[in-house]
Design an enzyme around this catalytic site. Structure first.
Site, mmCIF file in Angstrom:
data_model
loop_
_atom_site.group_PDB
_atom_site.id
_atom_site.type_symbol
_atom_site.label_atom_id
_atom_site.label_comp_id
_atom_site.label_asym_id
_atom_site.label_seq_id
_atom_site.Cartn_x
_atom_site.Cartn_y
_atom_site.Cartn_z
ATOM 1 C CG ASP A 264 -2.144 0.874 1.033
ATOM 2 O OD1 ASP A 264 -2.098 1.936 0.095
ATOM 3 O OD2 ASP A 264 -3.133 0.843 1.701
HETATM 4 C C1 BGC Z 1 -4.671 3.320 -0.252
HETATM 5 C C2 BGC Z 1 -4.783 2.547 -1.353
HETATM 6 C C3 BGC Z 1 -4.701 3.081 -2.676
HETATM 7 C C4 BGC Z 1 -3.348 4.076 -2.514
HETATM 8 C C5 BGC Z 1 -3.206 4.548 -3.828
HETATM 9 C C6 BGC Z 1 -3.519 4.332 -0.189
HETATM 10 O O1 BGC Z 1 -3.590 5.531 0.607
HETATM 11 O O2 BGC Z 1 -4.976 2.798 1.009
HETATM 12 O O3 BGC Z 1 -6.039 1.520 -1.373
HETATM 13 O O4 BGC Z 1 -4.834 2.128 -3.719
HETATM 14 O O5 BGC Z 1 -3.365 4.944 -1.503
HETATM 15 O O6 BGC Z 1 -3.905 5.668 -4.070
#
Ligand code: BGC
Length: 732
Positions: A264
């Protein structure tokens, strides 16, 4: 002689030319992927290998330009393609060609209980990703809804691992058939947003195996998902993004996952753990707090220079790097360099149709006293719509799943298209924008005035359609924060109660990804829950309210009477949201209906519940045999009849319970469901296959799944509380 020499030379030249013209294996689209991977890997330098395992911008990792190997473009997910982000900075890039269709939220999809719609969704949304030149769609998510306050529940698939698993598989398969990889979120135990970067989840081995892993496992083993997003939170004291026993142990070795694990965004914080812990692509890292973002380059990523140094020093074997690179190459050949990848399309009629169809089937009718719905418009000449969600864009906000749409039809627009001048509108309350520290920021005087206006208009109306619920503000349904409590915010309870006190017909329509308290329920005529419906929101809602579409959604989560009925709140802050970043899932496997059903706590609206404008009668279930042997199976058959006057769809649910076991088990657990369409008077027979796998629990004594001999009961249900028939059988 001379002739022969000339001929041989010519032939050699020709063969040489042919060899020169022949593409290397990795560029040959017809060659098996594993050969392409091996060949490409053998041609890459150490620097090139290091480059492909971390970001080169906010949403891409590089390929190998020298070799003509494409980069991987990623984007959120999961309800449509996010607007183009700047390469190197958070913020929209301001493109003019990136407006898309917003599909309904995944809770809405799950509420359809229709696996064909799940396939339709995966196909349609991936066509948009393909057209936008994205290779990895960051979604879907199958994190279990443990708490009704979780800010991201709307992106997930409810409280039951069986339902979530069955619904996610067709989505993944049809998306990936188009050459677009899914990235399944967030692996795992990311059941809340509060302290998501730090919280350490303490949970029993049994709950891990029975509740929190199965949907992910199904997505890997049956869905064949190509990429996984590891979560921020910790389990057993280690961040899931760099968790050896989770990523290498369970995911890769036990489940045989051959794709890439992506962190993530910003979830990595240790080179050694990330490198050896099974992470394959590092995304979104910023800094350890000592640097500014501008000073922290992609070469400073944990899996960049620091990892290279460990490799060069021989502290981590090259095989660890080669495994990661092979996985990345495999993903590139499955997506960006897949000869069968589609071109896709954006904002096509077919996509809006899919969006509307899923929205219509996901809407859940929770209450309908004296058939108030469908609306008999002959009866009403003045229809008052009250509530901010009638006009507010619910495709905006919410965090990373926010969407930039070409158009959205709001509920008010949908209703006006149908009822024209009969419709009047009052806002009733205001929620304000996304505020970072509190939820109710609107001055009391403003709310009082809005309420007053709504009540005044309501006095003159024949019927009131209240359209409120949650929204995508911070501390509502939004990433990086959870709701503060189980009630609707912005004074909505008082407003609804005020409208109901006028003793006119009131239909409450709510949007939201979570259940909420309904203290006014006895005083309103009807309640319709809509999740988030995407671009065709207003049309889908109007079609259901008018009766053009007969509602057929059922709840994928339990609506409790009050917050403390949910088991995660029974153990104080340690149970939710954690104390000093330590959280204990003391309820174990008793999550959602497993808790309500087993402990006899009446839900306001139980899991699996939803009404229709018609009625269904269930026949008596019959079993193919009264006994089942280990590794054997049984067939359960039940006839279902549409006994009303309208065509409709029913979701027939099969639960199984173990009469007596050596451990405490839920009274019953979902093991099958079928959605069937029935004309008035029509009867259809539904069959379910029951295997011994459906009888098992995870034994902490033996560390494996066990089915104990004895009596089991199959429950055929219209919801988890509404048992329409049972049949007992024996495991020998
Ligand atoms: C989120 C993810 C997301 C990523 C990119 C993160 O803060 O938890 O689910 O895909 O950002 O935007």
């Amino acid at each position: 002689m001379i002739k022969t020499i000339a001929l041989t030379a010519m032939l050699a030249g020709y063969i040489g030319l042919q060899a020169q013209n022949q593409k290397p294996v990795y560029l040959n689209p017809k060659a098996p992927i594993e050969e392409r991977v091996k060949d490409a890997l053998s041609r890459m330098t150490l620097r090139e290998k290091i480059a492909v395992i971390h970001a080169q911008g906010k949403f891409s990792s590089p390929g190998v330009p020298r070799l003509g190997i494409r980069q991987l473009n990623m984007d959120d997910g999961p309800h449509g393609v996010r607007a183009e982000n700047d390469w190197n900075r958070w913020g929209e890039a301001g493109w003019t060609n990136d407006s898309i269709v917003a599909f309904p939220s995944l809770t809405c999809l799950t509420a359809t209980w229709n696996t064909d719609l799940s396939a339709l969704y995966g196909n349609a949304v991936s066509e948009e990703f393909a057209f936008r030149n994205k290779h990895i769609m960051l979604g879907p998510g199958t994190t279990i809804a443990r708490t009704p306050l979780n800010g991201r529940s709307f992106e997930y698939m409810g409280e039951d691992p069986y339902l979530a698993g069955e619904m996610v598989v067709p989505y993944i398969r049809s998306a990936q058939q188009n050459g677009v990889a899914c990235c399944l979120k967030h692996f795992f135990l990311n059941n809340q947003e509060t302290d998501r970067f730090k919280v350490n989840v303490n949970v029993s081995e049994r709950a891990v195996n029975e509740i929190y892993l199965p949907a992910f496992k199904k997505a890997v083993q049956r869905g064949g998902v190509w990429t996984m997003m590891a979560s921020y939170n910790k389990w057993l004291g280690v961040h899931c993004c760099q968790h050896d026993s989770l990523l290498n142990g369970i995911l890769k070795r036990q489940w045989g996952f051959d794709g890439v694990v992506i962190s993530d965004w910003g979830g990595v914080n240790d080179t050694w753990q990330a490198a050896t812990g099974g992470l394959d692509i590092e995304m979104g890292s910023f800094t350890d707090g000592k640097l500014k973002e501008s000073e922290f380059t992609y070469n400073d990523y944990y899996l960049a220079r620091p990892f290279e140094q460990l490799l060069k020093a021989g502290k981590i074997p090259m095989s660890v790097l080669d495994d990661k690179v092979s996985r990345v190459l495999r993903t590139i050949f499955r997506t960006a360099m897949n000869p069968d990848r589609i071109i896709g399309n954006q904002c096509s009629e077919a996509h809006y149709d899919a969006c509307r169809q899923i929205a219509e089937e996901g809407i859940v009718l929770l209450k309908n006293t004296r058939n108030l719905l469908p609306l008999d418009t002959k009866k009403y000449s003045k229809i008052l719509v009250v509530g901010e969600n009638a006009t507010r864009s619910l495709t905006k906000g919410g965090g990373s799943s926010e969407l930039k749409t070409l158009y959205d039809i709001s509920p008010l627009e949908g209703l006006k298209a149908l009822y024209g001048d009969k419709i009047d509108y009052a806002q009733g309350y205001e929620s304000g924008g996304a505020h970072y520290d509190k939820i109710d920021t609107i001055p009391v005087a403003v709310q009082t005035q809005l309420r007053k206006e709504a009540l005044e208009k309501a006095r003159k109306a024949d019927i009131i359609l209240y359209i409120g619920g949650l929204n995508k503000n911070h501390l509502q349904d939004c990433e990086n924060g959870d709701r503060e409590d189980y009630n609707l915010s912005f004074g909505q309870n008082e407003l609804i109660a005020g409208l109901a006190a006028l003793k006119k017909p009131v239909v409450v329509i709510t949007f939201g990804g979570n259940p909420y308290a309904t203290p006014w329920i006895d005083n309103v005529g009807a309640l319709v829950h809509c999740w988030y419906l995407g671009s065709e929101s207003g049309t889908a809602l109007a079609n259901v309210l008018s009766g053009k579409v007969n509602p057929s959604g059922k709840l994928p989560v339990t609506f409790a009477v009050k917050q403390n009925d949910y088991p995660c709140f029974a153990y104080g802050a340690e149970g939710f949201p954690g104390v000093n970043y330590e959280e204990y899932y003391r309820e174990g496997i008793f999550v959602g209906y497993r808790h309500f059903d087993t402990r006899g706590i009446k839900a306001r609206f139980p899991f699996g519940y939803g009404q229709s404008y018609t009625t269904f009668k269930y026949g008596r279930p019959t079993l193919s045999s009264r006994t089942i042997t280990p590794n054997g199976h049984l067939t359960l058959t039940v006839a279902v009849t549409n006994t009303g006057k309208r065509a409709g769809k029913e979701i027939v649910q099969l639960y199984i319970g173990d009469d007596k076991a050596s451990v405490e088990r839920p009274r019953k657990e979902l093991k099958g469901f079928r959605k069937i369409a029935l004309m008035p008077g029509e009867t259809r027979t539904v069959t379910f296959d029951i295997t011994t796998e459906d009888l098992q629990f995870f034994s902490e004594k033996e560390h494996r799944w066990v089915a104990e001999p004895g009596t089991f009961k199959a429950y055929v249900c219209a919801s988890s509380e509404d048992v329409r028939g049972t049949a007992a059988f024996e495991l020998r």
